[in-house]
Design a protein around this motif. Structure first.
Motif, PDB file in Angstrom:
ATOM      1  N   LEU A   1      52.633  77.468  42.047  1.00  0.00           N
ATOM      2  CA  LEU A   1      53.982  78.016  41.977  1.00  0.00           C
ATOM      3  C   LEU A   1      55.008  76.890  41.910  1.00  0.00           C
ATOM      4  O   LEU A   1      55.009  76.001  42.758  1.00  0.00           O
ATOM      5  CB  LEU A   1      54.253  78.895  43.199  1.00  0.00           C
ATOM      6  CG  LEU A   1      55.674  79.468  43.307  1.00  0.00           C
ATOM      7  CD1 LEU A   1      55.942  80.438  42.174  1.00  0.00           C
ATOM      8  CD2 LEU A   1      55.872  80.154  44.649  1.00  0.00           C
TER       9      LEU A   1
ATOM     10  N   SER B   1      60.660  80.603  41.605  1.00  0.00           N
ATOM     11  CA  SER B   1      60.683  82.049  41.474  1.00  0.00           C
ATOM     12  C   SER B   1      62.133  82.513  41.487  1.00  0.00           C
ATOM     13  O   SER B   1      63.034  81.804  41.947  1.00  0.00           O
ATOM     14  CB  SER B   1      59.897  82.723  42.598  1.00  0.00           C
ATOM     15  OG  SER B   1      60.474  82.430  43.856  1.00  0.00           O
ATOM     16  N   SER B   2      62.362  83.713  40.956  1.00  0.00           N
ATOM     17  CA  SER B   2      63.705  84.288  40.972  1.00  0.00           C
ATOM     18  C   SER B   2      64.057  84.698  42.396  1.00  0.00           C
ATOM     19  O   SER B   2      63.187  84.902  43.233  1.00  0.00           O
ATOM     20  CB  SER B   2      63.769  85.495  40.037  1.00  0.00           C
ATOM     21  OG  SER B   2      62.830  86.482  40.436  1.00  0.00           O
TER      22      SER B   2
ATOM     23  N   GLU C   1      62.420  87.665  43.588  1.00  0.00           N
ATOM     24  CA  GLU C   1      60.968  87.463  43.709  1.00  0.00           C
ATOM     25  C   GLU C   1      60.174  88.419  42.824  1.00  0.00           C
ATOM     26  O   GLU C   1      59.050  88.789  43.163  1.00  0.00           O
ATOM     27  CB  GLU C   1      60.525  87.589  45.161  1.00  0.00           C
ATOM     28  CG  GLU C   1      61.134  86.546  46.077  1.00  0.00           C
ATOM     29  CD  GLU C   1      60.589  86.626  47.488  1.00  0.00           C
ATOM     30  OE1 GLU C   1      59.520  86.054  47.722  1.00  0.00           O
ATOM     31  OE2 GLU C   1      61.238  87.272  48.331  1.00  0.00           O
TER      32      GLU C   1
ATOM     33  N   ARG D   1      59.841  87.652  39.413  1.00  0.00           N
ATOM     34  CA  ARG D   1      59.282  86.794  38.368  1.00  0.00           C
ATOM     35  C   ARG D   1      59.104  85.385  38.926  1.00  0.00           C
ATOM     36  O   ARG D   1      59.882  84.958  39.780  1.00  0.00           O
ATOM     37  CB  ARG D   1      60.159  86.794  37.119  1.00  0.00           C
ATOM     38  CG  ARG D   1      60.028  88.087  36.321  1.00  0.00           C
ATOM     39  CD  ARG D   1      60.856  88.125  35.085  1.00  0.00           C
ATOM     40  NE  ARG D   1      60.663  89.387  34.385  1.00  0.00           N
ATOM     41  CZ  ARG D   1      61.496  89.896  33.492  1.00  0.00           C
ATOM     42  NH1 ARG D   1      62.595  89.221  33.179  1.00  0.00           N
ATOM     43  NH2 ARG D   1      61.240  91.045  32.898  1.00  0.00           N
ATOM     44  N   ALA D   2      58.084  84.691  38.421  1.00  0.00           N
ATOM     45  CA  ALA D   2      57.779  83.364  38.961  1.00  0.00           C
ATOM     46  C   ALA D   2      57.231  82.470  37.862  1.00  0.00           C
ATOM     47  O   ALA D   2      56.572  82.938  36.925  1.00  0.00           O
ATOM     48  CB  ALA D   2      56.762  83.460  40.100  1.00  0.00           C
TER      49      ALA D   2
ATOM     50  N   GLY E   1      65.390  86.728  37.156  1.00  0.00           N
ATOM     51  CA  GLY E   1      64.299  86.203  36.350  1.00  0.00           C
ATOM     52  C   GLY E   1      64.384  86.583  34.887  1.00  0.00           C
ATOM     53  O   GLY E   1      63.408  86.432  34.144  1.00  0.00           O
TER      54      GLY E   1
END
Length: 698
Positions: free
Chosen positions: A432, A435-436, A439, A441-442, A481
């Motif tokens: 990772l 992330s947006s 959470e 989208r990452a 995201g």
């Protein structure tokens, strides 16, 4: 080829370990291979580092004991190459003695070398093997013979030398340790004698045990280690503390004091000059504090005697005496509080509940910053939680842990106050990156060469989102995201909105980093200009609206909510600057902290109320609106990382991937600590003082 990779866990500090692991995993690629060998009892520690988990997946070989034929080849091959022969009886005996045993080659090597010294012509014989002591006793016999022929003084020096070359195991077997020649207070003649006996190996500037098998094969050394195991651990911690003291320019704040100083003083005879200098500096500082306290006490006593004579005429001076006595008592209490806080810090890893009780007692006696720090940390450690094989980051909307079946990630969704399994992410070769804020989208990176975008809206069925070819390395997302920024291979910044067919390239060159603003109204770029990076704000249609900051190269920029951004420069001691860029005028500096290590990592409260920065030595939280410091904790040695911030509550992961929740509300921490039985040996830690009430009356 990296042999004895376990030394990265026994000899390196946290910063050096992370640097080496990242360097090795980044170096591997289509045109190069990196091979590491690591002892089996240290394999579990590799799993604590996501980069190694990714690298080792489907790329590992378990090396077991050699077969009989492999042993025969390993014995006869080198002999034949040297023009020697081995008696059939010796070969059969040697193979029978070692067959099926793990890690036996160092003993075989030494035994054959001793048998060669007793050869008949160019023939290695069974009689020579038995005269050398056989596989069980050859190495021990060589070591014992060498030790017996040393002078009494050299025996003492040799004992201290061998113990310095050992790392006592903590849940693992003991291992050897490489030590700089400059750190050894040992005559060259003794080193040469031990090297001639093949007990130690001397490189250009370091010394190590020739055979790790010596730790088990030589009973005298095994006995020394067993007798001195606790002192060895204390000495190694002192060696690390000496290095920190030297690296910080002999900063007096890094010196030992209290119980740790008393323990270190008992080890003086086995310390090298640098460690003795560190110990002497600590003793001198302690002596100076005691002398100052004694002078204060003597002055107070003389003053009190004079006041007694004049009491009838000058009754008012009694108030002055009482004030002075109160000041002396306060100074004594502060010294005892600091000493107890140090003792509590040492208990956090093994007995966090006891550490919290002792820190609370220290705080009640004298509310020092050190006692408060240890109380907050011990309370967090006592309430540590874990999930699966350990969190990958502190959970928010969902939790993610290691998935042993796919070497990817297991997702978990909230079920009231607990978690239940959701879907899995096939991220075995990636980790990772960002992330947006919602959470959903990452962005995942693969060895800093490729990036992937995941949709986590449906936690039971996460899916990878296709991105346009040539977008480059994705680096950040806006709040939802839907808008991404990326860095092209030509050092240009790219902006892409999910679902669009086209990618916008901003007219800016020499870009080294990007961060899209949370509200999606612009992008912050880090552009290299000579030995500095210019931090600039750009609109999505390619207009530069201003330069926010100049910092030394290299710098990393991260965007948070409400116009907050964090810029971290990694040249020398790292510096992180947090800016508020929401206003129409010049950006406002919310906080700036220097002297960080390379693990420095900022975190933003999702609502933009607070901002935090943690590294290997401390954790700090500021109010984003006023820049006022809300929390400053010294966490040296606890290896806390991966911060997540919510208001003033800071969640972090420790070295075992367990989650700690650090609560900055001291009153709430005391109430929660007092909800459990709180017992402290008061007279042991606070002699000569009145016992304080630890918990408020109910």
């Amino acid at each position: 080829m990296v042999d004895q990779f376990e030394e990265v866990f026994t000899l390196c500090d946290e910063a050096a370990r992370l640097w080496l692991i990242r360097a090795l995993t980044t170096a591997a690629g289509p045109h190069s291979r990196v091979v590491i060998s690591v002892r089996a009892d240290f394999y579990g520690r590799c799993a604590r580092h996501p980069e190694l988990v990714t690298a080792l997946h489907r790329a590992q070989v378990l090396v077991g004991p050699m077969s009989t034929e492999e042993l025969r080849s390993a014995i006869t091959g080198p002999a034949a190459h040297a023009g020697a022969t081995i008696e059939t009886a010796l070969l059969a005996r040697l193979v029978a003695d070692v067959s099926g045993q793990p890690a036996v080659l160092p003993l075989v090597s030494h035994t054959l070398a001793e048998t060669w010294q007793r050869r008949r012509g160019v023939v290695l014989t069974l009689a020579g093997y038995e005269d050398a002591g056989g596989i069980e006793h050859a190495l021990a016999r060589t070591a014992e013979h060498t030790f017996d022929h040393l002078t009494e003084d050299d025996r003492g020096r040799a004992r201290l030398l061998f113990l310095r070359l050992v790392v006592p195991g903590d849940g693992t077997e003991d291992s050897r340790r490489r030590v700089r020649r400059a750190d050894l207070d040992v005559p060259d003649a003794l080193l040469d004698r031990l090297a001639a006996a093949r007990l130690i190996t001397i490189d250009r500037d370091s010394v190590t045990l020739t055979h790790e098998a010596l730790l088990r094969a030589w009973p005298r050394l095994a006995g020394w280690i067993a007798d001195d195991r606790d002192d060895l651990r204390a000495q190694h911690r002192l060696t690390e503390a000496t290095a920190v003291w030297a690296a910080h320019g002999h900063d007096p704040d890094t010196l030992y004091r209290g119980a740790r100083l008393d323990r270190a003083a008992r080890l003086r005879d086995r310390l090298n000059p640098g460690e003795r200098a560190f110990l002497d500096a600590g003793l001198a500082a302690e002596h100076a504090r005691r002398r100052a306290g004694q002078r204060t006490t003597r002055r107070l006593r003389r003053f009190a005697a004079g006041l007694a004579v004049l009491a009838v005429l000058l009754a008012g001076t009694a108030i002055v005496a009482a004030t002075a006595q109160h000041k002396a008592a306060r100074q004594r209490n502060e010294a005892l509080s600091l000493r107890a806080a140090d003792a509590a810090r040492d208990l956090i890893a093994s007995r966090p509940t006891d550490a919290a009780a002792l820190a609370l007692a220290a705080y009640r006696l004298a509310p020092t910053a050190e006692a408060r720090d240890v109380l907050l940390l011990a309370h967090a450690a006592a309430g540590a939680t874990t999930l699966g094989r350990g969190y990958l980051s502190p959970p928010g909307r969902f939790a993610a842990t290691y998935d042993t079946r796919t070497s990817g990630e297991q997702l978990w969704r909230r079920d009231g106050t607990t978690w239940r399994p959701a879907g899995r992410l096939a991220t075995a070769d990636s980790y990772l990156h960002a992330s947006s804020l919602d959470e959903r989208r990452a962005i995942y990176w693969t060895a800093n060469t490729r990036s992937h975008l995941w949709d986590l809206t449906d936690l039971d069925r996460p899916r990878r989102i296709n991105v346009p070819a040539g977008l480059g390395m994705m680096q950040s997302l806006d709040r939802t995201g839907s808008l991404l920024s990326a860095l092209g291979t030509d050092s240009t910044a790219r902006v892409w909105r999910v679902g669009d067919r086209s990618v916008r390239t901003l007219p800016a060159g020499d870009v080294v980093g990007t961060a899209v603003l949370a509200d999606g109204t612009g992008v912050v770029l880090s552009r290299r200009t000579g030995d500095q990076d210019a931090i600039e704000r750009w609109t999505l249609d390619g207009r530069r609206t201003g330069t926010l900051l100049h910092v030394p190269h290299p710098a990393v920029v991260q965007a948070g909510p409400a116009g907050l951004i964090a810029v971290t420069s990694y040249l020398g001691d790292s510096t992180t600057t947090v800016l508020d860029t929401a206003g129409p005028r010049a950006p406002r500096i919310v906080a700036r902290v220097s002297g960080l290590d390379e693990t420095a990592n900022p975190a933003f409260d999702p609502a933009g109320r607070t901002v935090a920065v943690i590294d290997g030595a401390g954790a700090r939280i500021w109010d984003a609106a006023t820049g006022r410091s809300l929390l400053r904790l010294h966490t040296q040695g606890l290896r806390l990382n991966s911060p997540r911030l919510s208001g003033t509550d800071l969640a972090v992961l420790d070295g075992k991937s367990a989650m700690w929740r650090i609560n900055a509300d001291l009153t709430a921490v005391i109430q929660q600590t007092c909800a459990r039985p709180v017992t402290v040996d008061w007279h042991r830690y606070f002699p000569g003082t009145t016992r304080e009430r630890l918990c408020p009356s109910r």
